[in-house]
Scaffold this motif. Structure first.
Motif, mmCIF file in Angstrom:
data_model
loop_
_atom_site.group_PDB
_atom_site.id
_atom_site.type_symbol
_atom_site.label_atom_id
_atom_site.label_comp_id
_atom_site.label_asym_id
_atom_site.label_seq_id
_atom_site.Cartn_x
_atom_site.Cartn_y
_atom_site.Cartn_z
ATOM 1 N N ILE A 111 -16.552 -5.983 38.703
ATOM 2 C CA ILE A 111 -15.757 -7.212 38.704
ATOM 3 C C ILE A 111 -14.397 -6.915 39.321
ATOM 4 C CG2 ILE A 111 -14.806 -9.061 37.270
ATOM 5 C CD1 ILE A 111 -16.943 -7.922 35.121
ATOM 6 N N VAL A 112 -14.191 -7.402 40.534
ATOM 7 C CA VAL A 112 -12.923 -7.181 41.247
ATOM 8 C C VAL A 112 -12.445 -8.503 41.837
ATOM 9 C CG1 VAL A 112 -13.062 -4.703 41.691
ATOM 10 C CG2 VAL A 112 -14.305 -6.258 43.180
ATOM 11 N N ILE A 113 -12.258 -9.475 40.961
ATOM 12 C CA ILE A 113 -11.767 -10.786 41.373
ATOM 13 C C ILE A 113 -10.252 -10.807 41.188
ATOM 14 C CG2 ILE A 113 -13.881 -12.083 41.021
ATOM 15 C CD1 ILE A 113 -13.004 -12.751 38.225
ATOM 16 N N ALA A 114 -9.570 -11.597 42.014
ATOM 17 C CA ALA A 114 -8.102 -11.643 41.963
ATOM 18 C C ALA A 114 -7.625 -13.061 42.210
ATOM 19 C CB ALA A 114 -7.520 -10.701 43.012
ATOM 20 N N GLY A 115 -6.366 -13.283 41.853
ATOM 21 C CA GLY A 115 -5.762 -14.593 42.083
ATOM 22 C C GLY A 115 -5.698 -15.416 40.811
ATOM 23 N N GLY A 116 -4.492 -15.614 40.260
ATOM 24 C CA GLY A 116 -4.361 -16.369 39.021
ATOM 25 C C GLY A 116 -4.841 -15.568 37.827
ATOM 26 N N ILE A 119 -8.917 -13.347 33.821
ATOM 27 C CA ILE A 119 -9.474 -12.664 32.641
ATOM 28 C C ILE A 119 -10.521 -13.502 31.904
ATOM 29 C CG2 ILE A 119 -8.865 -11.788 30.346
ATOM 30 C CD1 ILE A 119 -6.379 -10.555 31.667
ATOM 31 N N PRO A 120 -10.313 -14.795 31.669
ATOM 32 C CA PRO A 120 -11.375 -15.565 31.007
ATOM 33 C C PRO A 120 -12.697 -15.538 31.767
ATOM 34 C CG PRO A 120 -9.314 -16.778 30.943
ATOM 35 C CD PRO A 120 -9.083 -15.608 31.851
ATOM 36 N N THR A 121 -12.624 -15.639 33.098
ATOM 37 C CA THR A 121 -13.848 -15.574 33.909
ATOM 38 C C THR A 121 -14.474 -14.190 33.817
ATOM 39 O OG1 THR A 121 -13.012 -17.232 35.461
ATOM 40 C CG2 THR A 121 -14.799 -15.810 36.234
ATOM 41 N N ALA A 122 -13.642 -13.144 33.913
ATOM 42 C CA ALA A 122 -14.156 -11.777 33.818
ATOM 43 C C ALA A 122 -14.850 -11.552 32.479
ATOM 44 C CB ALA A 122 -13.013 -10.782 33.998
ATOM 45 N N ALA A 123 -14.269 -12.075 31.403
ATOM 46 C CA ALA A 123 -14.865 -11.903 30.072
ATOM 47 C C ALA A 123 -16.237 -12.568 29.993
ATOM 48 C CB ALA A 123 -13.938 -12.481 29.007
ATOM 49 N N LYS A 124 -16.364 -13.755 30.574
ATOM 50 C CA LYS A 124 -17.666 -14.435 30.579
ATOM 51 C C LYS A 124 -18.699 -13.627 31.363
ATOM 52 C CE LYS A 124 -16.040 -19.236 30.050
ATOM 53 N NZ LYS A 124 -14.615 -18.960 29.842
ATOM 54 N N ILE A 125 -18.276 -13.057 32.486
ATOM 55 C CA ILE A 125 -19.182 -12.242 33.298
ATOM 56 C C ILE A 125 -19.632 -11.012 32.516
ATOM 57 C CG2 ILE A 125 -19.330 -10.780 35.364
ATOM 58 C CD1 ILE A 125 -17.326 -12.783 36.680
ATOM 59 N N ILE A 126 -18.688 -10.351 31.868
ATOM 60 C CA ILE A 126 -19.000 -9.139 31.104
ATOM 61 C C ILE A 126 -19.977 -9.456 29.976
ATOM 62 C CG2 ILE A 126 -18.032 -7.354 29.595
ATOM 63 C CD1 ILE A 126 -15.387 -7.749 31.304
ATOM 64 N N LYS A 127 -19.725 -10.519 29.242
ATOM 65 C CA LYS A 127 -20.615 -10.890 28.132
ATOM 66 C C LYS A 127 -22.016 -11.211 28.641
ATOM 67 C CE LYS A 127 -16.868 -12.688 25.238
ATOM 68 N NZ LYS A 127 -16.209 -13.915 24.707
ATOM 69 N N THR A 136 -20.904 -2.544 32.966
ATOM 70 C CA THR A 136 -19.845 -3.270 33.671
ATOM 71 C C THR A 136 -18.630 -2.384 33.919
ATOM 72 O OG1 THR A 136 -18.969 -4.101 31.557
ATOM 73 C CG2 THR A 136 -20.526 -5.520 32.748
ATOM 74 N N ILE A 137 -17.929 -2.713 34.988
ATOM 75 C CA ILE A 137 -16.722 -1.988 35.363
ATOM 76 C C ILE A 137 -15.771 -2.962 36.045
ATOM 77 C CG2 ILE A 137 -17.837 -1.225 37.512
ATOM 78 C CD1 ILE A 137 -16.150 1.311 37.378
ATOM 79 N N GLY A 138 -14.489 -2.861 35.733
ATOM 80 C CA GLY A 138 -13.512 -3.764 36.322
ATOM 81 C C GLY A 138 -12.137 -3.126 36.376
ATOM 82 N N THR A 139 -11.120 -3.932 36.706
ATOM 83 C CA THR A 139 -9.760 -3.436 36.849
ATOM 84 C C THR A 139 -8.818 -4.179 35.911
ATOM 85 O OG1 THR A 139 -9.259 -4.996 38.635
ATOM 86 C CG2 THR A 139 -10.133 -2.830 39.271
ATOM 87 N N ALA A 140 -7.666 -3.542 35.660
ATOM 88 C CA ALA A 140 -6.621 -4.176 34.847
ATOM 89 C C ALA A 140 -5.263 -3.752 35.394
ATOM 90 C CB ALA A 140 -6.765 -3.781 33.386
ATOM 91 N N GLY A 141 -4.996 -4.178 36.624
ATOM 92 C CA GLY A 141 -3.740 -3.847 37.274
ATOM 93 C C GLY A 141 -3.880 -2.662 38.203
ATOM 94 N N ILE A 142 -3.782 -2.910 39.511
ATOM 95 C CA ILE A 142 -3.873 -1.813 40.493
ATOM 96 C C ILE A 142 -2.688 -1.882 41.463
ATOM 97 C CG2 ILE A 142 -6.364 -1.482 40.342
ATOM 98 C CD1 ILE A 142 -6.633 -3.228 42.882
#
Length: 217
Positions: A111-116, A119-127, A136-142
């Motif tokens: 999950i490497v989505i950006a803009g705005g 996090i809510p969308t990422a959480a739905k994807i992860i679940k 699953t793997i994603g980012t939290a500030g790069i």
């Protein structure tokens, strides 16, 4: 070692499974290209998801010969010159939301989505991915100028100092999700540099391949 033994090992090291790449922007494209080039293993299928079209600010796309105005997942698909029996990219030229989560079927989901606030969308994807048994793997500030220490570990191993991670936890993501971060966020007023993106993409690629291997061992 006999020829038969070598052949048996070679037959095992073939592409298998599927990695879904949610977001095909500057970082996602780098990861996608890495995955395309993996030999002796890696994913058989890459699902590429993004509803954005290429514009003049997408320098890396232009450098690689992309046509402005085309969808980003389609460009990654175009870069895949393998025979389909070996590896293919399936492009989904749309943003992920609650209505199309079922399109995500990968064994590993990046999950490497950006803009705005993503996090809510990422959480739905992860679940959704976890419900299907995916990793699953994603980012939290790069963010950062380029000399930051890149961390990658399970969300359960981080302290409470990263607000992006804390927001994910509030959405119910508390374990079994790998997070990569430079521990620099938009609040720190530092850029996202291409060389940091290269390093982040390489680290995410390596870890996604390990997760895929573990699914099939």
């Amino acid at each position: 070692m006999t020829n038969d033994e070598i052949k048996k090992m070679e037959d095992k090291q073939v592409p298998h499974g599927r990695i879904d790449l949610i977001g095909c922007g500057r970082l996602g494209l780098r990861i996608g290209i890495n995955l395309l080039q993996v030999h002796r293993g890696g994913p058989k299928v890459i699902g590429a998801f993004d509803g954005q079209k290429i514009d003049g600010g997408d320098i890396i796309f232009g450098l690689l010969g992309a046509e402005m105005g085309k969808f980003k997942p389609e460009f990654l698909k175009k870069l895949c010159t393998h025979e389909k029996e070996f590896r293919e990219v399936i492009s989904y030229c749309e943003y992920i939301n609650e209505d199309n989560l079922d399109l995500i079927t990968g064994d590993v989901v990046i999950i490497v989505i950006a803009g705005g606030n993503t996090i809510p969308t990422a959480a739905k994807i992860i679940k959704h991915a976890h419900k299907n048994g995916a990793k699953t793997i994603g980012t939290a500030g790069i963010f950062g100028f380029g000399n930051e220490n890149i961390e990658i570990k399970d969300i359960s191993e981080y302290d409470d100092s990263n607000p992006a991670i804390e927001e994910l936890r509030k959405e119910g993501i508390t374990e079994n999700h790998l997070i990569l971060t430079t521990n620099k966020l938009i609040r720190d007023n530092e850029p996202v540099t291409p060389y940091t993106l290269d390093e982040v993409a390489n680290t995410i690629t390596m870890n996604s391949l390990k997760l895929l291997r573990d699914k099939y061992d």
